[in-house]
Design a protein around this motif. Structure first.
Motif, PDB file in Angstrom:
ATOM      1  N   VAL A  91      69.977  55.975  60.582  1.00 46.52           N
ATOM      2  CA  VAL A  91      71.109  57.349  60.736  1.00 46.52           C
ATOM      3  C   VAL A  91      71.723  56.842  60.038  1.00 46.52           C
ATOM      4  CG1 VAL A  91      72.833  58.773  61.534  1.00 46.52           C
ATOM      5  CG2 VAL A  91      70.588  59.004  62.664  1.00 46.52           C
ATOM      6  N   VAL A  92      72.412  55.505  60.345  1.00 51.53           N
ATOM      7  CA  VAL A  92      73.420  54.309  59.821  1.00 51.53           C
ATOM      8  C   VAL A  92      72.570  53.831  58.272  1.00 51.53           C
ATOM      9  CG1 VAL A  92      74.688  51.833  60.517  1.00 51.53           C
ATOM     10  CG2 VAL A  92      74.266  53.491  62.026  1.00 51.53           C
ATOM     11  N   LEU A  93      71.504  52.929  58.301  1.00 50.10           N
ATOM     12  CA  LEU A  93      70.733  52.885  57.500  1.00 50.10           C
ATOM     13  C   LEU A  93      71.381  54.383  56.258  1.00 50.10           C
ATOM     14  CD1 LEU A  93      69.601  51.058  55.387  1.00 50.10           C
ATOM     15  CD2 LEU A  93      67.502  51.862  56.245  1.00 50.10           C
ATOM     16  N   ALA A  94      70.979  55.940  56.263  1.00 49.94           N
ATOM     17  CA  ALA A  94      71.651  56.511  55.605  1.00 49.94           C
ATOM     18  C   ALA A  94      72.782  56.609  54.640  1.00 49.94           C
ATOM     19  CB  ALA A  94      70.980  57.382  55.902  1.00 49.94           C
ATOM     20  N   GLU A  95      73.508  56.923  55.409  1.00 50.51           N
ATOM     21  CA  GLU A  95      75.425  56.857  55.839  1.00 50.51           C
ATOM     22  C   GLU A  95      75.387  55.006  54.771  1.00 50.51           C
ATOM     23  OE1 GLU A  95      76.685  56.394  59.943  1.00 50.51           O
ATOM     24  OE2 GLU A  95      76.602  58.239  60.255  1.00 50.51           O
ATOM     25  N   LEU A  96      74.711  54.346  54.825  1.00 55.36           N
ATOM     26  CA  LEU A  96      75.345  52.883  54.757  1.00 55.36           C
ATOM     27  C   LEU A  96      74.678  53.197  52.881  1.00 55.36           C
ATOM     28  CD1 LEU A  96      74.762  49.973  57.074  1.00 55.36           C
ATOM     29  CD2 LEU A  96      77.018  51.114  55.971  1.00 55.36           C
ATOM     30  N   LEU A  97      73.423  54.161  52.404  1.00 56.59           N
ATOM     31  CA  LEU A  97      73.161  53.642  51.283  1.00 56.59           C
ATOM     32  C   LEU A  97      74.043  55.665  50.352  1.00 56.59           C
ATOM     33  CD1 LEU A  97      69.358  53.860  51.982  1.00 56.59           C
ATOM     34  CD2 LEU A  97      71.105  52.096  50.597  1.00 56.59           C
ATOM     35  N   GLY A  98      74.130  56.458  51.185  1.00 56.69           N
ATOM     36  CA  GLY A  98      75.276  57.665  50.939  1.00 56.69           C
ATOM     37  C   GLY A  98      73.961  58.516  50.893  1.00 56.69           C
ATOM     38  N   THR A  99      73.406  59.326  51.167  1.00 53.86           N
ATOM     39  CA  THR A  99      72.480  59.629  51.571  1.00 53.86           C
ATOM     40  C   THR A  99      72.158  60.948  52.854  1.00 53.86           C
ATOM     41  OG1 THR A  99      70.532  58.327  52.628  1.00 53.86           O
ATOM     42  CG2 THR A  99      70.874  58.467  49.477  1.00 53.86           C
ATOM     43  N   GLU A 100      71.356  61.682  52.974  1.00 55.23           N
ATOM     44  CA  GLU A 100      71.557  62.422  54.092  1.00 55.23           C
ATOM     45  C   GLU A 100      69.594  62.379  54.722  1.00 55.23           C
ATOM     46  OE1 GLU A 100      73.115  64.336  55.945  1.00 55.23           O
ATOM     47  OE2 GLU A 100      74.821  63.895  54.864  1.00 55.23           O
ATOM     48  N   ILE A 139      61.738  41.076  63.174  1.00 54.68           N
ATOM     49  CA  ILE A 139      61.445  42.232  62.546  1.00 54.68           C
ATOM     50  C   ILE A 139      63.341  42.562  63.381  1.00 54.68           C
ATOM     51  CG2 ILE A 139      60.719  44.624  63.003  1.00 54.68           C
ATOM     52  CD1 ILE A 139      58.611  42.768  62.776  1.00 54.68           C
ATOM     53  N   SER A 140      63.968  42.613  63.834  1.00 54.11           N
ATOM     54  CA  SER A 140      65.097  43.292  65.114  1.00 54.11           C
ATOM     55  C   SER A 140      65.941  42.529  64.225  1.00 54.11           C
ATOM     56  CB  SER A 140      64.673  42.922  66.453  1.00 54.11           C
ATOM     57  OG  SER A 140      64.969  42.089  66.880  1.00 54.11           O
ATOM     58  N   GLY A 141      65.951  41.409  64.078  1.00 49.76           N
ATOM     59  CA  GLY A 141      66.999  39.998  63.457  1.00 49.76           C
ATOM     60  C   GLY A 141      66.746  40.955  61.818  1.00 49.76           C
ATOM     61  N   TYR A 142      66.261  41.076  61.601  1.00 60.79           N
ATOM     62  CA  TYR A 142      66.759  41.151  59.511  1.00 60.79           C
ATOM     63  C   TYR A 142      67.377  41.505  59.071  1.00 60.79           C
ATOM     64  CZ  TYR A 142      65.534  42.614  54.838  1.00 60.79           C
ATOM     65  OH  TYR A 142      64.901  42.836  53.403  1.00 60.79           O
ATOM     66  N   VAL A 143      68.159  41.119  57.929  1.00 60.26           N
ATOM     67  CA  VAL A 143      68.366  41.732  57.384  1.00 60.26           C
ATOM     68  C   VAL A 143      69.384  42.369  56.281  1.00 60.26           C
ATOM     69  CG1 VAL A 143      71.813  41.424  56.954  1.00 60.26           C
ATOM     70  CG2 VAL A 143      70.997  40.499  59.410  1.00 60.26           C
ATOM     71  N   PRO A 144      69.069  43.819  56.103  1.00 58.33           N
ATOM     72  CA  PRO A 144      68.853  44.532  54.572  1.00 58.33           C
ATOM     73  C   PRO A 144      69.586  44.440  53.895  1.00 58.33           C
ATOM     74  CG  PRO A 144      69.234  46.467  55.803  1.00 58.33           C
ATOM     75  CD  PRO A 144      68.806  44.922  56.544  1.00 58.33           C
ATOM     76  N   ASP A 145      69.172  43.572  52.246  1.00 54.92           N
ATOM     77  CA  ASP A 145      70.435  43.917  51.343  1.00 54.92           C
ATOM     78  C   ASP A 145      71.394  45.448  51.017  1.00 54.92           C
ATOM     79  OD1 ASP A 145      72.067  43.434  49.155  1.00 54.92           O
ATOM     80  OD2 ASP A 145      70.934  41.892  48.734  1.00 54.92           O
ATOM     81  N   VAL A 146      71.885  45.867  52.133  1.00 57.26           N
ATOM     82  CA  VAL A 146      72.302  47.295  51.029  1.00 57.26           C
ATOM     83  C   VAL A 146      72.572  47.249  49.823  1.00 57.26           C
ATOM     84  CG1 VAL A 146      73.341  49.674  52.138  1.00 57.26           C
ATOM     85  CG2 VAL A 146      72.886  47.931  53.571  1.00 57.26           C
ATOM     86  N   GLU A 147      73.226  47.025  49.339  1.00 59.05           N
ATOM     87  CA  GLU A 147      74.255  46.523  47.754  1.00 59.05           C
ATOM     88  C   GLU A 147      72.753  46.774  47.063  1.00 59.05           C
ATOM     89  OE1 GLU A 147      76.993  47.915  46.917  1.00 59.05           O
ATOM     90  OE2 GLU A 147      77.243  47.475  49.570  1.00 59.05           O
ATOM     91  N   VAL A 194      66.183  48.759  61.850  1.00 61.77           N
ATOM     92  CA  VAL A 194      66.879  47.395  61.144  1.00 61.77           C
ATOM     93  C   VAL A 194      68.565  46.729  61.777  1.00 61.77           C
ATOM     94  CG1 VAL A 194      66.298  47.871  58.640  1.00 61.77           C
ATOM     95  CG2 VAL A 194      67.884  49.483  59.585  1.00 61.77           C
ATOM     96  N   VAL A 195      68.327  46.791  63.094  1.00 63.45           N
ATOM     97  CA  VAL A 195      69.163  46.742  64.411  1.00 63.45           C
ATOM     98  C   VAL A 195      70.460  45.802  63.788  1.00 63.45           C
ATOM     99  CG1 VAL A 195      69.187  45.494  67.077  1.00 63.45           C
ATOM    100  CG2 VAL A 195      67.663  47.045  65.691  1.00 63.45           C
ATOM    101  N   THR A 196      70.531  45.100  62.741  1.00 60.54           N
ATOM    102  CA  THR A 196      71.137  44.553  62.493  1.00 60.54           C
ATOM    103  C   THR A 196      72.294  45.301  61.762  1.00 60.54           C
ATOM    104  OG1 THR A 196      70.312  43.842  60.279  1.00 60.54           O
ATOM    105  CG2 THR A 196      70.151  42.551  62.413  1.00 60.54           C
ATOM    106  N   LEU A 197      72.494  46.544  61.892  1.00 58.46           N
ATOM    107  CA  LEU A 197      73.208  47.051  61.380  1.00 58.46           C
ATOM    108  C   LEU A 197      74.003  48.024  61.884  1.00 58.46           C
ATOM    109  CD1 LEU A 197      71.191  49.092  58.054  1.00 58.46           C
ATOM    110  CD2 LEU A 197      72.444  46.723  57.971  1.00 58.46           C
TER     111      LEU A 197
END
Length: 272
Positions: free
Chosen positions: A232-241, A199-207, A124-127
Motif C-alpha cells: 500500500v505504501v509503495l503504491a501511494e509513493l508511486l501515485g497509483t492505486e 531483502i528486508s533492508g532493500y531501499v527502492p529508488d522510488v523516483e 519493502v520494509v524500509t518504506l
C-alpha cells in the motif's frame, strides 16, 4: 513446458518456458522457486511466452562456491540477462513477495527491459514509517534460525510478517506439488541465513521507479500483514492505486484462474 539453464557468473540459472507471445517473466520470492507459478503459467501460456525461474541460490539454480548473501543488484542483473536471452523486446514481469523486490531492482536499474510490471506485496520494509522496528524484528528471525534451525526461523518469520500457519483445508496435494514442496524445503536455510536481511533492508529508488509502468498488487485477505502494508505504501509513493488479488500473500497460487485473468487485464489495459 521446456526447461533450460542460462549460464551466468557464479550460477547456471534454471528456467522453464511455456506458450508463445510476448515474454512474461515471473519472479518468485522467499524460499520458493519457479514451481510456485506453474498454475498461473499454464493458464497464461496461450497469450504469453511465460518464463519462470529459480533465482540464484534457490532450488535448481545452485551457486558455485560458498553461498553469499543475496544481492538485489545481482538478482536484477540475472533477470535482465534472462529477458535478453529471449530477444531485444521488453518483457512483462510479475514478481511475488521478495521476487517483487527483485523486480523493483530490475525496473530501477534496467527500465528499458520492462514493459509493465506487477509486484505482488513486495516486502519493502524500509518504506514504512516504523521501518526500524520491523527491521529489528527481522533480526529476531535470523536469531531464531541460528538457535533453533529452519523450523524455528520460519515460525518466527510467520509471526513477524503476520501470516498465520497454513490451514490444512482443501484437497490433498498432488504428487507434483509434494515433490515441489520437498524441493523448496531445501531453501529454508539459505533464505533465513542469506536472504532475510538484504531483502528486508532493500531501499527502492522510488523516483527511478516512477518512470516505469508498475502495478502494485495486494491480497484481498491480507490486510494488516506486513507485506500488505508495504504494498500500500509503495503504491501511494508511486501515485497509483493497488490492484486487489484474491486471497492473501500467496493467493495468486491458490486462485490461479482468477489471478491469471486479473494479470492479463492489467497488462492489456496498459498496452492500449
Amino acid at each position: 513446458m521446456k526447461s533450460n539453464t542460462l549460464q551466468l557468473p557464479g550460477v547456471d540459472l534454471y528456467y522453464e518456458v511455456r506458450g508463445s507471445g510476448p515474454v512474461l517473466l515471473m519472479i518468485p520470492g522467499g524460499p520458493v522457486d519457479g514451481g510456485v507459478f506453474t498454475g498461473l503459467a499454464e493458464l497464461l501460456a496461450d497469450r504469453y511466452t511465460v518464463v519462470t525461474y529459480d533465482p540464484r541460490g534457490i532450488s535448481r539454480s545452485v551457486v558455485a562456491g560458498e553461498p553469499q548473501d543475496q544481492d538485489l543488484d545481482v538478482h536484477a542483473d540475472d533477470a535482465r540477462r534472462l529477458i535478453e536471452s529471449f530477444g531485444p523486446e521488453p518483457a512483462y514481469v510479475f514478481g511475488s513477495s521478495g521476487g517483487g523486490t527483485i523486480g523493483l531492482a530490475l525496473a530501477a536499474r534496467f527500465p528499458g527491459h520492462v514493459r509493465t510490471m506487477i509486484v505482488h506485496e513486495p516486502p519493502v520494509v524500509t518504506l514504512l514509517p516504523d521501518a526500524d522496528h520491523h527491521l529489528a524484528q527481522m533480526l529476531t528471525v535470523v536469531e531464531a534460525w541460528e538457535q533453533g534451525g529452519w523450523g524455528a526461523g520460519m515460525q518466527r518469520f510467520g509471526e513477524v510478517i503476520g501470516i498465520p500457519p497454513q490451514q490444512q483445508d482443501g484437497p490433498p496435494p498432488t504428487p507434483e506439488q509434494q515433490a515441489a514442496f520437498g524441493r523448496m524445503m531445501g531453501n529454508f536455510d539459505f533464505f533465513l541465513g542469506r536472504g532475510i536481511k538484504p531483502i528486508s533492508g532493500y531501499v527502492p529508488d522510488v523516483e527511478a521507479l516512477k518512470s516505469s509502468d508498475i502495478v502494485v498488487g495486494i491480497g484481498a485477505t491480507s490486510e494488516g500483514q506486513l507485506a500488505y502494508r508495504t504494498g500500500v505504501v509503495l503504491a501511494e509513493l508511486l501515485g497509483t492505486e493497488p490492484v486487489v488479488f484474491p486471497g492473501d500473500h500467496g493467493g495468486y497460487a491458490a486462485s490461479p484462474a482468477e489471478s491469471a485473468e486479473l494479470m492479463h487485464r492489467s497488462f492489456a489495459s496498459r498496452a492500449m
